[in-house]
Design a protein around this motif. Structure first.
Motif, PDB file in Angstrom:
ATOM      1  N   MET A 112      -3.733 -10.646   7.639  1.00  0.00           N
ATOM      2  CA  MET A 112      -5.055 -10.106   7.861  1.00  0.00           C
ATOM      3  C   MET A 112      -5.872 -10.298   6.594  1.00  0.00           C
ATOM      4  O   MET A 112      -5.344 -10.300   5.503  1.00  0.00           O
ATOM      5  N   ASP A 113      -7.147 -10.410   6.750  1.00  0.00           N
ATOM      6  CA  ASP A 113      -8.066 -10.637   5.645  1.00  0.00           C
ATOM      7  C   ASP A 113      -8.042  -9.455   4.681  1.00  0.00           C
ATOM      8  O   ASP A 113      -8.167  -8.307   5.085  1.00  0.00           O
ATOM      9  N   GLY A 114      -7.900  -9.718   3.380  1.00  0.00           N
ATOM     10  CA  GLY A 114      -7.846  -8.675   2.368  1.00  0.00           C
ATOM     11  C   GLY A 114      -9.139  -7.904   2.221  1.00  0.00           C
ATOM     12  O   GLY A 114      -9.161  -6.837   1.622  1.00  0.00           O
ATOM     13  N   ARG A 115     -10.243  -8.416   2.735  1.00  0.00           N
ATOM     14  CA  ARG A 115     -11.534  -7.745   2.588  1.00  0.00           C
ATOM     15  C   ARG A 115     -11.750  -6.657   3.641  1.00  0.00           C
ATOM     16  O   ARG A 115     -12.780  -6.034   3.669  1.00  0.00           O
ATOM     17  N   LEU A 116     -10.778  -6.417   4.497  1.00  0.00           N
ATOM     18  CA  LEU A 116     -10.939  -5.392   5.513  1.00  0.00           C
ATOM     19  C   LEU A 116     -10.664  -4.023   4.920  1.00  0.00           C
ATOM     20  O   LEU A 116      -9.661  -3.820   4.251  1.00  0.00           O
ATOM     21  N   ASP A 117     -11.561  -3.090   5.197  1.00  0.00           N
ATOM     22  CA  ASP A 117     -11.308  -1.728   4.747  1.00  0.00           C
ATOM     23  C   ASP A 117     -10.684  -0.931   5.898  1.00  0.00           C
ATOM     24  O   ASP A 117     -10.455  -1.461   6.989  1.00  0.00           O
ATOM     25  N   ASP A 118     -10.414   0.327   5.651  1.00  0.00           N
ATOM     26  CA  ASP A 118      -9.767   1.167   6.666  1.00  0.00           C
ATOM     27  C   ASP A 118     -10.610   1.286   7.924  1.00  0.00           C
ATOM     28  O   ASP A 118     -10.082   1.301   9.038  1.00  0.00           O
ATOM     29  N   LEU A 119     -11.918   1.353   7.768  1.00  0.00           N
ATOM     30  CA  LEU A 119     -12.806   1.452   8.926  1.00  0.00           C
ATOM     31  C   LEU A 119     -12.738   0.178   9.767  1.00  0.00           C
ATOM     32  O   LEU A 119     -12.675   0.236  11.001  1.00  0.00           O
ATOM     33  N   ASP A 120     -12.727  -0.993   9.112  1.00  0.00           N
ATOM     34  CA  ASP A 120     -12.587  -2.257   9.837  1.00  0.00           C
ATOM     35  C   ASP A 120     -11.285  -2.270  10.630  1.00  0.00           C
ATOM     36  O   ASP A 120     -11.253  -2.660  11.796  1.00  0.00           O
ATOM     37  N   ARG A 121     -10.201  -1.853   9.995  1.00  0.00           N
ATOM     38  CA  ARG A 121      -8.890  -1.858  10.659  1.00  0.00           C
ATOM     39  C   ARG A 121      -8.883  -0.922  11.872  1.00  0.00           C
ATOM     40  O   ARG A 121      -8.343  -1.256  12.924  1.00  0.00           O
ATOM     41  N   HIS A 122      -9.479   0.237  11.699  1.00  0.00           N
ATOM     42  CA  HIS A 122      -9.541   1.198  12.803  1.00  0.00           C
ATOM     43  C   HIS A 122     -10.403   0.634  13.938  1.00  0.00           C
ATOM     44  O   HIS A 122     -10.031   0.729  15.113  1.00  0.00           O
ATOM     45  N   LEU A 123     -11.532   0.039  13.601  1.00  0.00           N
ATOM     46  CA  LEU A 123     -12.401  -0.577  14.604  1.00  0.00           C
ATOM     47  C   LEU A 123     -11.659  -1.685  15.348  1.00  0.00           C
ATOM     48  O   LEU A 123     -11.702  -1.767  16.583  1.00  0.00           O
ATOM     49  N   LEU A 124     -10.945  -2.532  14.612  1.00  0.00           N
ATOM     50  CA  LEU A 124     -10.184  -3.612  15.250  1.00  0.00           C
ATOM     51  C   LEU A 124      -9.107  -3.053  16.175  1.00  0.00           C
ATOM     52  O   LEU A 124      -8.875  -3.591  17.268  1.00  0.00           O
ATOM     53  N   SER A 125      -8.476  -1.991  15.767  1.00  0.00           N
ATOM     54  CA  SER A 125      -7.451  -1.356  16.598  1.00  0.00           C
ATOM     55  C   SER A 125      -8.056  -0.870  17.916  1.00  0.00           C
ATOM     56  O   SER A 125      -7.488  -1.070  18.991  1.00  0.00           O
ATOM     57  N   LEU A 126      -9.215  -0.240  17.839  1.00  0.00           N
ATOM     58  CA  LEU A 126      -9.887   0.237  19.049  1.00  0.00           C
ATOM     59  C   LEU A 126     -10.323  -0.933  19.942  1.00  0.00           C
ATOM     60  O   LEU A 126     -10.195  -0.862  21.167  1.00  0.00           O
TER      61      LEU A 126
END
Length: 157
Positions: A1-15
């Motif tokens: 996964m791209d290192g520039r993803l923050d926790d919010l990005d990860r949570h959004l992607l999960s949803l």
């Protein structure tokens, strides 16, 4: 996964992986952020290639009705591009991966019946450039992490 993803990005992607058709307003409520922020983040993730597209994940009923198989194939090196093109034209081919080891490629197949799989395997064996195949039928799926990403747990209210 791209290192520039923050926790919010990860949570959004999960949803989005759970339901890519979820309205931005619902996503915003779940993430406790503004809808415009959700829309902007999705646009950025698409632009950066983190989100490459949206698709359909088959339901368990259809998944169980299919016959799935994994086929290792060995090809003549000069024939590899033609073999790949031929495999692209077969709708039963779900995935083709180049691998190391005994085979050059692993082909993930899905057919409606064992008889259709038998016909397909005969077709594969007759493709110019393929000189060896070995097939295993999938009996059951024990773990599926194809769409899993590291996620942030839901905040406790």
């Amino acid at each position: 996964m791209d290192g520039r993803l923050d926790d919010l990005d990860r949570h959004l992607l999960s949803l989005l992986q759970a339901n890519a058709r979820e309205p931005a307003a619902n996503l915003a409520r779940k993430l406790k952020i503004a809808r415009t922020t959700v829309v902007a983040r999705i646009a950025r993730l698409e632009r950066e290639g983190v989100v490459a597209g949206y698709g359909v994940r088959l339901g368990q009923r259809l998944e169980q009705a299919a016959v799935r198989a994994i086929c290792g194939i060995s090809v003549n090196a000069k024939s590899a591009p033609a073999v790949i093109r031929a495999l692209e034209r077969l709708p039963e081919v779900e995935e083709l991966s180049a691998v190391s080891g005994q085979f050059d490629y692993m082909v993930f197949l899905r057919c409606e019946t064992p008889e259709k799989l038998d016909v397909l395997l005969d077709q594969l064996g007759q493709l110019d450039g393929i000189h060896q195949t070995q097939t295993s039928i999938v009996l059951s799926q024990k773990i599926d992490r194809r769409s899993a990403i590291s996620t942030v747990p839901e905040p406790v209210p």
